[in-house]
Design a protein around this motif. Structure first.
Motif: not given
Length: 699
Positions: A555-564, A601-605
């Protein structure tokens, strides 16, 4: 001559038993053991002056031998007229007061409460060959008659193999009647008789059902198990637990018989439990070496794993046990693990406890009186001290323990008891704080008088931890993976952003925080109990640069990836275990390597960033699937196998053109290590970053 019935139903037939004793003649037939094998039990539960009824006596010599040692008030009944006549003729002159009567035990002629003991040696087993309705009705009549002719305080002593349906019937009947139920193991199996006809691979048990005075209202049944090894019985809470305990004894006896008959059964593991508590005390792994690998006289040995070292690959995995057995050069090696929470009195105490038990596991052909050696690492059983134990709704039961490792060092470990041989987190303790001053403190205690003020409390648990030392090889490899970043030579000066999923004791995020001064580390942990453990026992403390998020990593990574504006980390590290042991992959849970999640995961790298994954997977097909999923998202994939363990560390990057040759990768690791070793910085000299990457391969 065939003396066994074609069908077990014939055991309830009068004609069968008449024919049986006519064919056998006057030669005694001893079901389930001779008098010498049973006398200890019989003398314990039957007093010489008590009135005893022997049901289904057959032509056994048991009553005669009891009579000869002083038991005079014995009445024997059997359904067979032939055998009763034989026994009367045999005993009229020599034992005039020993009575034999032809009688059906389901319709006995005796008055109520006529006896203090009813002795049954194999009869219940004979009349209860199945669970059919007619059989059950007949057995109910028999057991009701037993209850009728016994006095209050009297005992039904039934010698039996305790097959599941027999145990269920006997225990169920008498517990419903409010009797005390005890099952006593008589023999260990293999030697339960006197000759080929009477040998059984299963142990022989005795049911001791004690008739109690009826009480008004509901009462709690009493169930007990007494084995050969323990002096007092083990109290159990239910008939089901009693039945399971009996089944365990039967499985053990069957296993011993199989191991004695043949070698090469593969690795066999079993628990030996404390006789008083019922808790596992020893776990035994029986390993046979390949044919021809052992010396002629090296039959059998016992190897004791030092306390705390059962988590090591050599001592904690089947592959390790096999390697240990081969190197020990014995035909059969029994590898013994000592359980946490149990107290042991050194190697001599363990040898005294195990000697008789482990000899039952010896291979066939071992000479009589053969001296079985007990082996260990340096002859020491190790030291283990449980510092804390608790239960988490998410992680289950867990312990924090200190163990002694190589070179006298002590280590603190977090263990989830659902995976007893897996270390979740580990930290080395500073030697002079952990145990170096113990002798000095003991001397000081001796000098104290009663009027002296109390000693100061010991140092807080977290203060003992050596924060500069990474115990886990996979953590060392994960840190070394930071050398894959393009700016590895300036990592210590740049604001390195790292996300670590899975806190445990906090060793990995804390090491990065302490050794990379400009880093900002986010740690994600699902179980809030682990944050408490990390802080209290592993020296972990959050700071402005080290933040802990209590959340589901998915959930934490999904939230980060879906942020603006998703954050861009230089490194994302997964060190999270699975709670489902049936999957074949214990780290991470499958959802963490699902392709849609990997894309998050790749989207927050950052473009040059690295995703580092601790993979523990024994299922080769599943591992291939995981690698294929990773390659679909991260085209550049390095793999580093942790020697002596199942762990593999995967380093994943987004752009294939970032690929480094082995010399380039090692040079980056050496550059980074030089920066970390600068004067004024604390660094563990045994930790060589380039060694962690030397065996990396590209998939």
């Amino acid at each position: 001559m065939n003396l066994l019935p074609r069908s077990t139903k014939e055991f309830g037939s009068v004609d069968y038993w008449e024919k049986f004793f006519q064919q056998r003649g006057k030669r005694a037939f001893e079901w389930y053991g001779t008098y010498l094998e049973l006398c200890g039990l019989l003398h314990k539960y039957i007093k010489p002056k008590e009135k005893v009824l022997v049901v289904g006596c057959g032509n056994s010599e048991l009553s005669e031998q009891l009579y000869d040692v002083g038991y005079r008030d014995l009445v024997n009944i059997d359904i067979s007229e032939v055998v009763i006549r034989q026994m009367q003729e045999r005993n009229t002159t020599r034992r005039p007061h020993l009575r034999f009567l032809q009688m059906d035990m389901t319709r006995m002629d005796f008055p109520d409460a006529a006896f203090q003991v009813v002795l049954d040696k194999g009869t219940l087993d004979a009349v209860l060959p199945d669970e059919e309705e007619e059989t059950a009705r007949r057995v109910d009549q028999m057991l009701a008659e037993v209850g009728r002719v016994l006095q209050v305080g009297g005992r039904y002593l039934c010698i039996s193999l305790a097959q599941a349906h027999v145990l269920k019937k006997a225990v169920g009947h008498f517990s419903r009647e409010g009797w005390m139920v005890r099952v006593h193991q008589v023999t260990a199996g293999q030697t339960a008789g006197c000759g080929v006809e009477s040998r059984f691979p299963l142990p022989v048990f005795a049911f001791i059902m004690t008739k109690l005075r009826p009480v008004a209202g509901p009462s709690q049944p009493v169930f007990e198990l007494c084995t050969q090894e323990q002096g007092r019985p083990l109290r159990l809470d239910s008939a089901e637990l009693l039945a399971e305990a009996v089944r365990e004894r039967q499985r053990y006896a069957w296993l011993c018989s199989q191991l004695h008959r043949q070698a090469g059964l593969g690795t066999v593991s079993l628990d030996l439990c404390d006789g008083d508590s019922g808790e596992p005390r020893y776990t035994l792994h029986v390993v046979d070496s390949p044919t021809g690998k052992a010396a002629r006289d090296s039959h059998f040995a016992i190897f004791i794993i030092p306390q705390g070292r059962e988590t090591e690959w050599l001592f904690g995995t089947e592959e390790g046990w096999k390697q240990l057995a081969v190197s020990a050069c014995f035909r059969r090696l029994v590898i013994v693990a000592l359980h946490r929470g149990q107290s042991y009195k050194g190697m001599e105490g363990i040898q005294a406890e195990l000697s008789a038990r482990v000899l039952e596991l010896a291979p066939a052909g071992m000479p009589a009186q053969h001296q079985v050696p007990f082996l260990s690492v340096g002859g020491d059983i190790g030291v283990r001290t449980i510092r804390h134990q608790d239960h988490s709704p998410l992680s289950g039961d867990f312990v924090v323990e200190d163990v002694q490792g190589d070179n006298g060092h002590y280590f603190r470990r977090l263990i989830f008891l659902s995976s007893r041989n897996v270390v979740q987190s580990e930290a080395r303790l500073v030697q002079d704080v952990a145990h170096g001053d113990q002798k000095k403190r003991k001397k000081q205690r001796k000098k104290h008088r009663a009027t002296d003020p109390p000693e100061e409390p010991p140092a807080a648990p977290g203060q003992c931890v050596d924060k500069n030392y990474l115990c886990c090889e996979h953590h060392k490899a994960m840190v070394a993976g930071l050398a894959l970043l393009r700016s590895s030579e300036v990592l210590l000066e740049m604001p390195l952003a790292v996300l670590v999923v899975g806190l445990g004791g906090g060793s990995l995020p804390l090491f990065i925080h302490d050794h990379f001064p400009e880093s900002c580390v986010d740690a994600v942990e699902l179980d809030p109990s682990m944050l408490v453990v990390a802080a209290q026992w592993f020296g972990f403390s959050p700071s402005e640069r080290l933040q802990v998020h209590i959340a589901d990593g998915l959930d934490h990574i999904a939230g980060l990836a879906g942020g603006e504006a998703p954050p861009h980390y230089h490194a994302v590290m997964f060190d999270v275990d699975s709670k489902d042991p049936s999957l074949g992959m214990s780290c991470p849970p499958p959802a963490f390597v699902a392709e849609p999640f990997l894309r998050q995961v790749s989207s927050i790298l950052r473009p040059e960033g690295v995703f580092i994954l601790n993979l523990v997977c024994r299922d080769m097909a599943l591992k291939d699937s995981v690698l294929a999923g990773l390659k679909a998202v991260f085209p550049l994939l390095y793999v580093r196998r942790i020697e002596g363990e199942v762990n593999e560390i995967l380093f994943c990057q987004l752009y294939p053109e970032s690929k480094l040759s082995t010399p380039e990768l090692l040079e980056r690791a050496r550059t980074l290590e030089c920066a970390l070793r600068r004067p004024g910085r604390c660094w563990d000299n045994s930790y060589v970053l380039s060694d962690m990457l030397e065996s990396v391969r590209i998939v």
